[in-house]
Scaffold this active site. Structure first.
Site, PDB file in Angstrom:
ATOM      1  N   ILE A 120       1.964-144.780 -23.008  1.00 21.88           N
ATOM      2  CA  ILE A 120       3.249-144.228 -23.454  1.00 21.88           C
ATOM      3  C   ILE A 120       3.069-143.424 -24.735  1.00 21.88           C
ATOM      4  CG2 ILE A 120       5.565-144.792 -24.295  1.00 21.88           C
ATOM      5  CD1 ILE A 120       5.620-147.117 -22.355  1.00 21.88           C
TER       6      ILE A 120
ATOM      7  N   HIS B 217      -3.163-125.501   3.670  1.00 21.31           N
ATOM      8  CA  HIS B 217      -3.739-124.483   2.798  1.00 21.31           C
ATOM      9  C   HIS B 217      -2.684-123.419   2.489  1.00 21.31           C
ATOM     10  CE1 HIS B 217      -6.657-121.751   1.030  1.00 21.31           C
ATOM     11  NE2 HIS B 217      -6.124-120.782   1.756  1.00 21.31           N
TER      12      HIS B 217
END
Length: 475
Positions: free
Chosen positions: A194, A454
Site C-alpha cells: 500500500i 492478436h
C-alpha cells in the site's frame, strides 16, 4: 428483530461479508456485525479493503495515471494539452464516491440475501448451550446468539515503535489516502504494497518520493529478476529507493517530519519530508474481541489460531482473512469466507494457497502466482524458465508502455507450471490466465498451444510459455 442466528459473522470486510452472503445462500440464518463508520457516522461496510485499502488506492492510482499521461505522454499521440491543472480535492472526492458506491453495494447485497446487519463492535460474551452470545456495542447495545461464529476482523497498520500514527504528518494507509495537497517531499518507511502504491500516486502528481527500506533487497517476496526490473523502472521514474537502512529518531513539527537514518554503509543520514508514510506491514485485529471470555486461542502475533479448514480452537468458531495465518490479501479472505460457509453447510470448501495471486498496482504493475525462481532453487527442484519482454509485444508498443516482462517457471521433467511472474502493463489482469492454468495443473506447453488474440498483451504470456522450450516466435 430476531436475535438468534445459525451464524454470526464479526467483521464486514471481504472475508466477513462474503462469508455471510454465502452462508445465507446455503439456507442459514445469518447476522453480520461491523463497526466501520462513514463521515456521517453511518455504516461503511467493506472493511479496510473498501474504506482505506484496495478500492480507494486504485481510485487514486487511476486519477494519478490520467494526470501523468496528460502531463508526459499525450504529446506522443499528437494530443496537445495546455493549462493542465490538478484539483486534489476533487480527485479525493471522486475516490470517496467510489468507496461509498462499494459500501452501499454491500448493504444492497445483504438485503438481497436476507443477511441481518448490526452496526457496532462485536465481541464474545460467553458460551451458551448450542452456541455463543455476541455483544454488539453500537448506538444501542444488543446481545445476539449464534450457533456458529465466524471472526473476520481483519488487520491494522503496524506502527513504528515510539512513533504512533497521527494521520497528519506520520501516515498509515488511512492517512495516505486523505492527503489534501500534493506534498513537495514525501517519505516512505518500508516498501509495503500500500505504501509503494501511494508513493506511486503522489510521485505521478509531482512529489519527490524517497523510500527507506530496511531489507537489503527490494521487494524480497517477489521473484528476484522481476524485482530488479521493477526497481529499475521505479528509479527511472524518479523514485529514490534506499535499501538496507536503519531508521533512527523521527521528529515531527509544523514544518514536516525529520527522519534520522543510517545507510547500508553505516553512514548517518537525515531526511526532511512534508509527509511520512509508514508501510512496514500489518497486525491482526483482535483487540476488543474479548477472546478471553470464551478461551479462544491466539498466537504470539495476536492472530486467531486455526487449522487448515479455518476452524478455531473452540467448537463452532471459525476465522478467516487477515486475522489468521497466511497472506493478508482481500481475495484470500474472500475464498476462505466462501469455503467456511460451505464447510458449515456440510460441503467441501476449497482454498488452494499455492494458486493465490499477488498484485502490486504500481506502474508498472507487478503480479505473480506460485513459486519464485529463488524458492525453487532453495528447494532443489529442477525447473525450466522462459521470459518474454513487453518490448517485443505489439499491443504494448501500441499502448506506449513496453516496460517489463512475463516469466514462466515449469518443472524440468513434467513441464507443469510452477510459477508465473509479471512486471508490466495490466499485469493484474494477465495473471488470471496463469492462476487458472496452475489450478488445473497445466504445462507450459498447454499455454504455448492455446491461441491468444492478436494483438493483445496476453500474447506475452504465450510467448513466455514458448520460451520455456526455447522457441519464442517474436523475440
Amino acid at each position: 428483530m430476531n436475535k438468534q442466528f445459525d451464524v454470526i459473522v464479526i467483521g464486514g470486510g471481504p472475508g466477513g461479508y462474503i462469508a455471510a452472503i454465502r452462508a445465507a445462500q446455503l439456507g442459514m440464518s445469518v447476522a453480520c456485525i461491523d463497526e466501520w463508520k462513514n463521515a456521517k457516522g453511518g455504516p461503511a461496510l467493506g472493511g479496510t479493503c473498501t474504506n482505506v485499502g484496495c478500492i480507494p488506492s486504485k481510485a487514486l492510482l487511476q486519477s494519478s495515471e490520467h494526470f501523468d499521461h496528460a502531463s508526459h505522454h499525450f504529446a506522443d499521440h499528437g494530443i496537445a494539452v495546455s493549462g493542465l491543472s490538478l484539483d486534489v480535492a476533487k480527485m479525493v472526492g471522486r475516490k470517496d464516491t467510489v468507496v461509498k458506491q462499494n459500501n452501499d453495494g454491500i448493504q444492497y447485497l445483504f438485503k438481497k440475501n436476507k443477511v441481518a446487519f448490526f452496526h457496532g463492535r462485536g465481541s464474545f460474551v460467553k458460551a451458551v448451550d448450542g452456541g455463543y452470545e455476541i455483544k454488539v456495542a453500537g448506538a444501542a447495545e444488543e446481545v445476539l446468539t449464534g450457533k456458529q461464529v465466524v471472526v473476520a476482523t481483519g488487520s491494522n497498520a503496524r506502527a513504528l515503535p515510539g512513533t504512533p500514527f497521527d494521520e497528519d504528518m506520520v501516515l498509515s494507509n488511512d492517512g495516505a489516502l486523505r492527503i489534501g495537497a500534493v506534498p513537495k517531499k514525501l517519505g516512505l518507511i518500508g516498501s509495503g504494497v500500500i505504501g509503494l502504491e501511494m508513493g506511486s500516486v503522489w510521485r505521478r502528481l509531482g512529489s519527490e518520493v524517497t523510500i527507506l527500506e530496511g531489507l537489503p533487497t527490494f521487494l524480497g517476496a517477489v521473484d528476484e529478476q522481476i524485482a530488479k526490473e521493477a526497481h529499475k523502472a521505479f528509479v527511472k521514474q524518479g523514485l529514490k529507493i534506499e535499501l538496507g537502512v536503519k531508521v533512527g529518531e523521527i521528529k515531527t513539527s509544523k514544518k514536516g517530519v525529520n527522519v534520522a537514518w543510517t545507510n547500508a554503509k553505516g553512514e548517518a543520514q537525515s531526511l526532511d519530508v512534508d509527509k511520512l508514510i509508514v508501510s512496514i506491514g500489518r497486525v491482526p485485529n483482535t483487540i476488543g474481541l474479548n477472546t478471553e471470555a470464551v478461551g479462544l486461542k491466539l498466537d504470539e502475533r495476536g492472530a486467531i489460531v486455526v487449522d487448515e479448514q479455518c476452524r478455531a480452537s473452540l467448537p463452532g468458531v471459525w476465522a478467516v482473512g487477515d486475522v489468521v495465518r497466511g497472506p493478508m490479501l482481500a481475495h484470500k479472505a474472500e475464498e476462505e469466507g466462501v469455503a467456511v460457509a460451505e464447510r458449515m453447510a456440510g460441503q467441501h470448501g476449497h482454498v488452494n494457497f499455492n494458486t493465490i495471486p499477488w498484485v502490486i498496482y504500481t506502474s508498472p504493475e507487478i503480479a505473480w502466482v506460485g513459486q519464485t525462481e529463488q524458492q525453487l532453487k532453495a528447494a532443489g527442484r529442477a525447473y525450466k524458465a522462459g521470459t518474454f519482454p513487453f518490448l517485443a509485444n505489439g499491443r504494448a508498443r501500441a499502448l506506449g508502455d513496453t516496460t517489463g516482462m512475463v516469466k514462466m517457471l515449469a518443472d524440468a521433467t513434467t513441464d507443469e507450471i510452477l510459477g508465473v511472474h509479471i512486471v508490466g502493463p495490466m499485469a493484474s489482469e494477465l495473471i488470471a490466465e496463469c492462476v487458472v492454468a496452475m489450478e488445473f495443473r497445466a504445462s507450459s506447453e498447454d499455454i504455448a498451444r492455446i491461441c491468444h488474440a492478436h494483438p493483445s498483451l496476453s500474447e506475452a504470456t504465450k510467448e513466455a510459455a514458448l520460451a520455456v522450450d526455447k522457441r519464442t516466435l517474436n523475440f
